[in-house]
Motif scaffolding. Structure first.
Motif, short mmCIF file in Angstrom:
data_model
loop_
_atom_site.label_atom_id
_atom_site.label_comp_id
_atom_site.label_asym_id
_atom_site.label_seq_id
_atom_site.Cartn_x
_atom_site.Cartn_y
_atom_site.Cartn_z
N LEU A 55 40.53 21.46 38.44
CA LEU A 55 41.67 21.68 39.47
C LEU A 55 42.44 22.94 38.81
CD1 LEU A 55 42.84 18.22 39.93
CD2 LEU A 55 41.75 19.66 41.52
N ASN A 56 42.70 23.22 37.57
CA ASN A 56 43.51 24.35 37.10
C ASN A 56 42.69 25.57 37.54
OD1 ASN A 56 45.40 22.62 35.93
ND2 ASN A 56 44.57 22.79 33.93
N CYS A 57 41.24 25.53 37.25
CA CYS A 57 40.85 26.91 37.39
C CYS A 57 40.61 27.18 39.06
CB CYS A 57 39.11 26.63 37.26
SG CYS A 57 38.65 27.98 36.07
N PHE A 58 40.69 26.18 39.83
CA PHE A 58 40.78 26.23 41.22
C PHE A 58 42.17 26.81 41.67
CE2 PHE A 58 40.68 24.74 45.47
CZ PHE A 58 39.75 25.27 46.31
N ASN A 59 43.32 26.27 41.20
CA ASN A 59 44.76 26.46 41.42
C ASN A 59 44.73 28.01 41.38
OD1 ASN A 59 45.10 23.70 42.32
ND2 ASN A 59 46.02 23.46 40.43
N LEU A 60 44.27 28.42 39.86
CA LEU A 60 44.76 29.83 39.42
C LEU A 60 43.97 30.71 40.19
CD1 LEU A 60 45.95 31.54 37.56
CD2 LEU A 60 44.10 31.21 35.79
N HIS A 61 42.63 30.60 40.43
CA HIS A 61 41.69 31.45 40.92
C HIS A 61 41.84 31.70 42.43
CE1 HIS A 61 40.16 32.90 37.19
NE2 HIS A 61 40.12 31.58 36.74
N PHE A 62 41.76 30.44 43.06
CA PHE A 62 41.69 30.09 44.59
C PHE A 62 43.00 29.83 45.19
CE2 PHE A 62 41.22 27.69 48.42
CZ PHE A 62 40.53 28.67 49.21
N LEU A 63 43.50 28.69 44.98
CA LEU A 63 44.66 28.12 45.79
C LEU A 63 45.76 29.08 45.73
CD1 LEU A 63 45.31 25.96 47.82
CD2 LEU A 63 46.24 24.66 45.81
N SER A 64 46.09 29.68 44.37
CA SER A 64 47.45 30.51 44.46
C SER A 64 47.09 31.75 45.23
CB SER A 64 47.63 30.82 43.06
OG SER A 64 46.67 31.71 42.28
N ALA A 65 45.94 32.50 45.28
CA ALA A 65 45.77 33.59 45.74
C ALA A 65 45.62 33.32 47.54
CB ALA A 65 43.88 34.10 45.51
N SER A 66 45.08 32.14 47.93
CA SER A 66 45.05 31.78 49.32
C SER A 66 46.60 31.60 49.75
CB SER A 66 44.66 30.53 49.46
OG SER A 66 44.43 30.05 50.74
N GLN A 67 47.55 30.88 48.93
CA GLN A 67 48.81 30.88 49.42
C GLN A 67 49.55 31.93 49.44
OE1 GLN A 67 49.72 27.65 50.62
NE2 GLN A 67 47.52 27.71 50.74
N ILE A 68 49.42 32.84 48.33
CA ILE A 68 50.41 34.01 48.26
C ILE A 68 49.85 34.95 49.53
CG2 ILE A 68 50.92 36.26 46.93
CD1 ILE A 68 50.56 34.18 44.38
N SER A 69 48.61 34.99 49.74
CA SER A 69 47.96 35.82 50.74
C SER A 69 48.51 35.50 51.99
CB SER A 69 46.54 35.85 50.84
OG SER A 69 46.06 36.19 49.77
N ARG A 70 48.57 34.15 52.40
CA ARG A 70 49.17 33.45 53.47
C ARG A 70 50.84 33.99 53.79
NH1 ARG A 70 50.24 27.19 54.49
NH2 ARG A 70 50.91 27.52 56.80
N SER A 71 51.45 33.97 52.62
CA SER A 71 52.99 34.57 52.80
C SER A 71 52.71 36.03 52.81
CB SER A 71 53.56 34.18 51.29
OG SER A 71 53.51 32.95 50.88
N CYS A 72 52.10 36.68 52.26
CA CYS A 72 52.06 38.23 52.67
C CYS A 72 51.65 38.41 54.07
CB CYS A 72 51.21 38.86 51.76
SG CYS A 72 51.54 38.75 49.97
N ILE A 73 50.76 37.94 54.62
CA ILE A 73 50.36 37.90 55.94
C ILE A 73 51.17 37.74 56.96
CG2 ILE A 73 48.67 37.19 57.63
CD1 ILE A 73 46.47 37.12 55.33
N SER A 74 52.05 36.50 56.75
CA SER A 74 52.75 36.01 57.42
C SER A 74 54.23 36.67 57.69
CB SER A 74 53.52 34.51 57.06
OG SER A 74 52.42 33.59 57.24
N ASN A 75 54.38 37.48 56.32
CA ASN A 75 55.80 38.42 56.35
C ASN A 75 55.29 39.80 56.95
OD1 ASN A 75 58.39 38.75 55.42
ND2 ASN A 75 57.69 39.65 53.69
#
Length: 177
Positions: free
Chosen positions: A88-108
């Motif tokens: 979970l920590n690896c997935f959060n760090l490498h994938f989920l954080s990238a996914s959510q931050i990318s989503r914010s960047c695209i939405s903005n």
């Protein structure tokens, strides 16, 4: 430019390159960097799920042209020695954080603006090696995320790529010997 993992390794090298060219740089990392203003940094551990939302909200308030996801951790453990928490920590760090931050960047992003998203992946995302389970799985997911962003948002001036690097001498790779 937003760089996760900007306080060390490849993220720090990117910070130095873009700083020398006078780019406006923001960073998210577990440690602060003296190289950019404190107001341009967010001190968070992105392996913790509760921090990802805060990072996404913070990123959504920035007008970004480029997002580099370089934050990383590479626990050297076999599948049998890897707990659910390690995965979970690896997935959060490498994938989920990238996914959510990318989503914010695209939405903005404004309709006619360009956005480049670059994920720092690994050779271990495409080939298997002993004791690289959590890291490999998370980095493979990151590769798929880049493809999905390109398919869904490519016509909206969003380019996404995942760079599956081989061995690069950094503090992280020194720890994994």
């Amino acid at each position: 430019i937003l760089i996760t993992g900007h306080s060390s390794g490849i993220g720090n090298s990117l910070l130095n390159i873009f700083k020398s060219k006078n780019f406006n740089i923001f960073g998210i990392s577990r440690n602060f960097s003296e190289q950019i203003e404190l107001s341009h940094q967010l001190n968070l551990d992105l392996s913790k799920i509760e921090n990802i939302k805060e990072a996404s909200i913070w990123a959504s308030k920035k007008k970004l042209d480029i997002f580099f996801h370089c934050a990383g951790s590479n626990p050297i453990r076999s599948i049998l020695d890897s707990s659910s928490e390690t995965y979970l920590n690896c997935f959060n760090l490498h994938f989920l954080s990238a996914s959510q931050i990318s989503r914010s960047c695209i939405s903005n992003k404004n309709k006619n603006d360009f956005l480049k998203i670059l994920f720092l992946s690994s050779i271990w995302s495409v080939i298997s090696a002993h004791s690289r389970g959590p890291y490999s799985v998370a980095k493979s997911s990151l590769n798929c995320l880049a493809k999905q962003i390109a398919v869904e948002h490519g016509l909206e001036n969003v380019q996404a790529v995942s760079l599956a690097l081989g061995f690069v001498k950094t503090g992280l790779t020194e720890l994994t010997k």
